[in-house]
Design a protein around this motif. Structure first.
Motif, PDB file in Angstrom:
ATOM      1  N   LEU A  21      91.411  68.728  -5.982  1.00  0.00           N
ATOM      2  CA  LEU A  21      91.657  70.407  -6.183  1.00  0.00           C
ATOM      3  C   LEU A  21      90.286  70.872  -6.166  1.00  0.00           C
ATOM      4  O   LEU A  21      89.933  71.719  -6.340  1.00  0.00           O
ATOM      5  CB  LEU A  21      92.299  69.964  -7.734  1.00  0.00           C
ATOM      6  N   ALA A  22      89.095  69.528  -6.981  1.00  0.00           N
ATOM      7  CA  ALA A  22      88.139  70.332  -7.465  1.00  0.00           C
ATOM      8  C   ALA A  22      87.524  70.757  -6.172  1.00  0.00           C
ATOM      9  O   ALA A  22      86.194  71.925  -5.795  1.00  0.00           O
ATOM     10  CB  ALA A  22      87.195  69.074  -7.578  1.00  0.00           C
ATOM     11  N   ALA A  23      87.689  70.161  -5.006  1.00  0.00           N
ATOM     12  CA  ALA A  23      87.330  70.270  -3.256  1.00  0.00           C
ATOM     13  C   ALA A  23      87.833  71.562  -3.098  1.00  0.00           C
ATOM     14  O   ALA A  23      87.281  72.685  -2.015  1.00  0.00           O
ATOM     15  CB  ALA A  23      87.438  68.974  -2.090  1.00  0.00           C
ATOM     16  N   ALA A  24      89.053  71.964  -3.434  1.00  0.00           N
ATOM     17  CA  ALA A  24      89.828  73.245  -2.274  1.00  0.00           C
ATOM     18  C   ALA A  24      89.214  74.004  -3.212  1.00  0.00           C
ATOM     19  O   ALA A  24      89.519  75.423  -2.132  1.00  0.00           O
ATOM     20  CB  ALA A  24      90.709  73.055  -2.359  1.00  0.00           C
ATOM     21  N   ILE A  25      88.749  74.165  -4.800  1.00  0.00           N
ATOM     22  CA  ILE A  25      88.250  75.749  -5.412  1.00  0.00           C
ATOM     23  C   ILE A  25      86.834  75.724  -5.194  1.00  0.00           C
ATOM     24  O   ILE A  25      86.218  76.772  -6.175  1.00  0.00           O
ATOM     25  CB  ILE A  25      89.342  75.124  -6.361  1.00  0.00           C
ATOM     26  N   GLY A  26      85.959  75.029  -4.966  1.00  0.00           N
ATOM     27  CA  GLY A  26      84.519  74.822  -5.208  1.00  0.00           C
ATOM     28  C   GLY A  26      84.144  74.193  -6.063  1.00  0.00           C
ATOM     29  O   GLY A  26      83.351  74.868  -6.919  1.00  0.00           O
ATOM     30  N   LEU A  27      84.224  73.371  -7.096  1.00  0.00           N
ATOM     31  CA  LEU A  27      84.257  73.495  -8.390  1.00  0.00           C
ATOM     32  C   LEU A  27      83.542  71.642  -8.374  1.00  0.00           C
ATOM     33  O   LEU A  27      84.501  70.973  -7.957  1.00  0.00           O
ATOM     34  CB  LEU A  27      85.101  73.880  -9.783  1.00  0.00           C
ATOM     35  N   THR A  28      82.945  71.634  -9.552  1.00  0.00           N
ATOM     36  CA  THR A  28      82.632  70.031  -9.685  1.00  0.00           C
ATOM     37  C   THR A  28      83.845  69.307  -9.830  1.00  0.00           C
ATOM     38  O   THR A  28      84.343  70.452 -10.748  1.00  0.00           O
ATOM     39  CB  THR A  28      81.641  69.883  -9.750  1.00  0.00           C
ATOM     40  N   GLU A  29      84.403  68.240 -10.017  1.00  0.00           N
ATOM     41  CA  GLU A  29      85.063  66.980 -10.163  1.00  0.00           C
ATOM     42  C   GLU A  29      84.554  67.036 -11.816  1.00  0.00           C
ATOM     43  O   GLU A  29      85.902  67.345 -12.616  1.00  0.00           O
ATOM     44  CB  GLU A  29      85.199  65.780  -9.932  1.00  0.00           C
ATOM     45  N   GLN A  30      83.646  66.803 -12.474  1.00  0.00           N
ATOM     46  CA  GLN A  30      83.394  66.842 -13.804  1.00  0.00           C
ATOM     47  C   GLN A  30      83.639  68.646 -14.561  1.00  0.00           C
ATOM     48  O   GLN A  30      84.539  68.008 -16.093  1.00  0.00           O
ATOM     49  CB  GLN A  30      81.356  66.594 -13.740  1.00  0.00           C
ATOM     50  N   ALA A  31      83.572  69.631 -13.993  1.00  0.00           N
ATOM     51  CA  ALA A  31      83.812  70.979 -15.125  1.00  0.00           C
ATOM     52  C   ALA A  31      84.562  70.892 -14.430  1.00  0.00           C
ATOM     53  O   ALA A  31      84.921  71.467 -15.729  1.00  0.00           O
ATOM     54  CB  ALA A  31      83.520  71.837 -13.413  1.00  0.00           C
ATOM     55  N   LEU A  32      85.955  70.244 -13.701  1.00  0.00           N
ATOM     56  CA  LEU A  32      87.598  70.655 -13.815  1.00  0.00           C
ATOM     57  C   LEU A  32      88.578  69.610 -14.410  1.00  0.00           C
ATOM     58  O   LEU A  32      89.059  69.925 -14.891  1.00  0.00           O
ATOM     59  CB  LEU A  32      87.962  70.384 -12.443  1.00  0.00           C
TER      60      LEU A  32
END
Length: 75
Positions: A21-32
Motif C-alpha cells: 500500500l505504501a508503495a502504491a500511494i507513494g508514502l513511506t511504510e513508516q508514515a503509513l
C-alpha cells in the motif's frame, strides 16, 4: 471520544501488505504505519483519497468514531 483507524482490517480484507500500500500511494511504510496505529493527529484528504482508491473502500471503512464511556452510570 476518539477516532479508531481500521486500516489493518481493510488491508487484511484486501489481502494486501502495508508495504504494498505504501508503495502504491507513494508514502513511506513508516508514515503509513503511524496512520495505521493512530499515532498521527491528522491525515491529509489527498492521502485518504489515495488509500481509498487503492483499497477500493470508503473513508468510513478506514475510520470509526467511538464514544468513550463517561463513567456517569445509569440514572
Amino acid at each position: 471520544m476518539k477516532i479508531v483507524v481500521n486500516l489493518d482490517v481493510m488491508l487484511a480484507k484486501r489481502k494486501m501488505r502495508l508495504k504494498e500500500l505504501a508503495a502504491a500511494i507513494g508514502l513511506t511504510e513508516q508514515a503509513l504505519s503511524m496512520i495505521k496505529t493512530g499515532k498521527v493527529k491528522g491525515v491529509r484528504f489527498e492521502t485518504l483519497v489515495k488509500i481509498c482508491d487503492v483499497l477500493d473502500c470508503q473513508p468510513g471503512d478506514l475510520m470509526e468514531f467511538v464514544r468513550e464511556d463517561r463513567g456517569g452510570g445509569a440514572t
